[in-house]
Design a protein around this motif. Structure first.
Motif: not given
Ligand code: FAD
Length: 568
Positions: A54, A122, A169
């Motif tokens: 980000p 993942g 988040f």
């Protein structure tokens, strides 16, 4: 150092070369020089910092190559690990102990045998089938190429407006970073709050922060469809009928474990497709270990099955899998979900069980709220923190905590996390000796205070009430006593409250009922606590103090509609 020495060279194949996989590879090599280690990743990078993505999009990090923590060549040179990027594992043959690998560059498939296999593939971002999704620019964020794609698209198209779907988040970090490059940002969230690991009243502080930084926030309003206007401009339509024009959409609505390989190999999986592992990170096949976002582990506090996708646990689990393969009896004892995120000027950190999750257990609990500053008030720049501490009754065992504040919120959560791990109680929190100087904390640190307050509650020194107790108070014909100053009282109070400032209380006992429970409150809880102590010691039988005071009350009870109105 104690580890197994094999007569024949063993080969460990690792699927996924980022957080869990790369940690496992490095640890394996540190423990055993003789193992052959092959680490396969279908992407073009291994060991990269997805947590920094980000910030790359927001130009805080300029150069994407700095996100590559260890390059494949470095894995070869330093660790003698054969790190193969652009190599995708297509299937696992457990009987033959082989994996089928596709070299994505050469477009060739080959078989690779293993003695041990570590799965760290993942989790992938969820892309739901929203009607019209193929007509508009929709992005997901997981890898460096994803981040480059988003940044390039914004630059090439001079995009000004973005809708982020999902206020977890990643969505929040993106919102901050896209505001940093002056984009108009809207978050559309299905729930009545952002940051689901927090309880809603704590998330309300984040809602305020988002809005005061120009983010438009729509809560309880899931996406219905997307499409293009008559002028060919992308838009998103919500279930409540809101139509938001945008230049691009980023979906950050959650992730799902990459369990396909394991499922097809018939390893035992949990209800949401996570791979089941024992404490050694070993799957239902003793030769196969699994770590990271793909696994289901157990909650350290309740022992219940749990999967939380975080980098710290993935790294540690990778290390543990490696140790066990090398013959050590290392265990992963459970996850706490210790996490931190920056949203504009707020540091939001949490650990352990939220109240929402506690409601689904049989654990008897209580909570306290407080609003201490992050360092001494007199040292310039003190910032208030909103703290919520959850603990078991009557034992005082700490169950969870959430802090929304400024710098230093993270260190407090880390301390609480450490205490939870050690089975600590609120009485331990009272006693903790913590480093102090005015720029960093207070002689009684914020979390000492949390311990004092919680211990006061358990010892009966300070009975408390909560922001959601008004109906109960009414039923009990309770007397609500606002002990703040008349000036504060005028600015807003709780309906029906009588104002007697705490400093005048001893002169005004005759204005208080002896035969009704008294519910005191002040701004954050301190003066209310003093008033409670005074009244209890002067013979008033039932006196309760509002935990977190009017600050918590106000924030917790403000309605979602107000938040939406504030978006304009
Ligand atoms: P990953 O790190 O995702 O690695 C899996 C790798 O396996 C991938 O490279 C994938 O390409 C590869 N792979 C999958 N299938 C195959 C196959 N069949 N063959 C070959 N390769 C395969 N966590 C935090 O704690 N703090 C943060 O601030 C934070 N920020 C984040 C920000 C973003 C944008 C993202 C996406 C995640 C963030 N996370 C954060 C989460 C954290 O990155 C993950 O929990 C962690 O990376 C999980 O590690 P892992 O090894 O399980 O999987």
């Amino acid at each position: 150092m104690k580890f197994l020495k094999w007569d024949v060279m063993q080969r460990v194949v690792i699927i996924g070369g980022v957080a869990g996989g790369a940690s496992a590879a490095a640890r394996l090599r540190r423990l055993n020089e003789d193992i052959e280690i092959i680490m396969l990743d279908r992407g073009s990078f291994v060991s990269y910092a997805n947590c920094g993505l980000p910030y790359f999009i927001g130009h805080v990090i300029q150069d994407p190559s700095t996100l590559e923590l260890v390059k494949p060549q470095q894995f070869r040179n330093r660790f003698n690990v054969d790190a193969r990027v652009n190599h995708e594992v297509k299937s696992i043959d457990r009987d033959k102990k082989t994996v089928s690998v596709k070299d994505l560059v050469k477009n060739e498939q080959y078989q690779l045998s293993y003695d041990y296999l570590i799965l760290s593939p993942g989790a992938e971002p969820i892309k739901p089938s929203i009607p019209g999704i193929e007509k508009v620019p929709v992005f997901l964020l997981r890898t460096i190429p994803d981040a480059v794609l988003i940044r390039d698209y914004i630059e090439k198209n001079e995009s000004q407006k973005v809708v982020i779907v999902g206020g977890g988040f990643i969505g929040l970090e993106l919102a901050e970073n896209l505001r940093a490059i002056s984009m108009s940002v809207t978050i559309v969230e299905m729930l009545d709050q952002v940051m689901p690991p927090l309880d809603r009243e704590m998330a309300q502080f984040i809602h305020k922060e988002l809005i005061s930084n120009g983010v438009c926030l729509f809560l309880e309003d899931p996406v219905d469809s997307v499409g293009r206007t008559n002028k060919n401009h992308p838009f998103i339509k919500t279930k409540n009928g809101r139509v938001i024009e945008t230049d691009l959409i980023v979906l950050s609505i959650g992730i799902k474990a990459e369990g396909k390989l394991a499922r097809e190999a018939k390893l035992d999986l949990g209800p949401k497709g996570h791979i089941l592992v024992n404490k050694h990170m070993q799957t239902s096949d003793p030769a196969i270990y699994a770590v990271g976002d793909v696994v289901q582990v157990s909650d350290l506090i309740t022992g219940q099955p749990l999967a939380i996708p975080l980098a710290g646990p993935a790294n540690k689990q990778g290390r543990i899998a490696a140790e066990n393969i090398c013959g050590r009896n290392t265990k992963y004892n459970g996850i706490l979900g210790t996490a931190v995120v920056k949203v504009f000027d707020l540091t939001i950190a949490s650990v352990g069980l939220s109240e929402k999750s506690l409601k689904n257990t049989k654990i008897q609990y209580e909570k306290v709220y407080l609003h201490p500053n992050n360092h001494t008030n007199y040292y310039p720049g003190a910032i208030p923190m909103a703290v919520k501490l959850l603990f078991e009754t009557p034992s005082g065992r700490i169950l969870g905590a959430q802090i929304v504040g400024g710098p230093g919120s993270d260190k407090r959560i880390d301390i609480i996390s450490t205490l939870i791990k050690m089975g600590g109680t609120v009485f331990d929190l009272e006693e903790l000796e913590l480093a102090y100087a005015p720029p960093y904390g207070s002689a009684k640190d914020a979390i000492n205070l949390a311990g004092f307050i919680a211990a006061n509650v358990l010892r009966g020194d300070q009975p408390i009430w909560h922001w959601h107790d008004l109906a109960k108070i009414k039923e009990r014909n309770g007397f609500i006593l606002d002990v703040r100053t008349p000036g504060e009282y005028k600015l807003g109070t709780i309906e029906g409250a009588i104002n007697i400032p705490d400093t005048l209380l001893r002169q005004k006992f005759n204005e208080l009922p002896q035969d009704r429970p008294i519910y005191t409150f002040c701004a954050v809880g301190y003066r209310g606590y003093l008033a409670t102590r005074t009244l209890l010691q002067h013979g008033f039988k039932e006196v309760y103090n509002l935990s977190g005071g009017y600050t918590t009350f106000n924030v917790a009870r403000s309605r979602t509609e107000n938040v939406i109105k504030a978006c304009g």
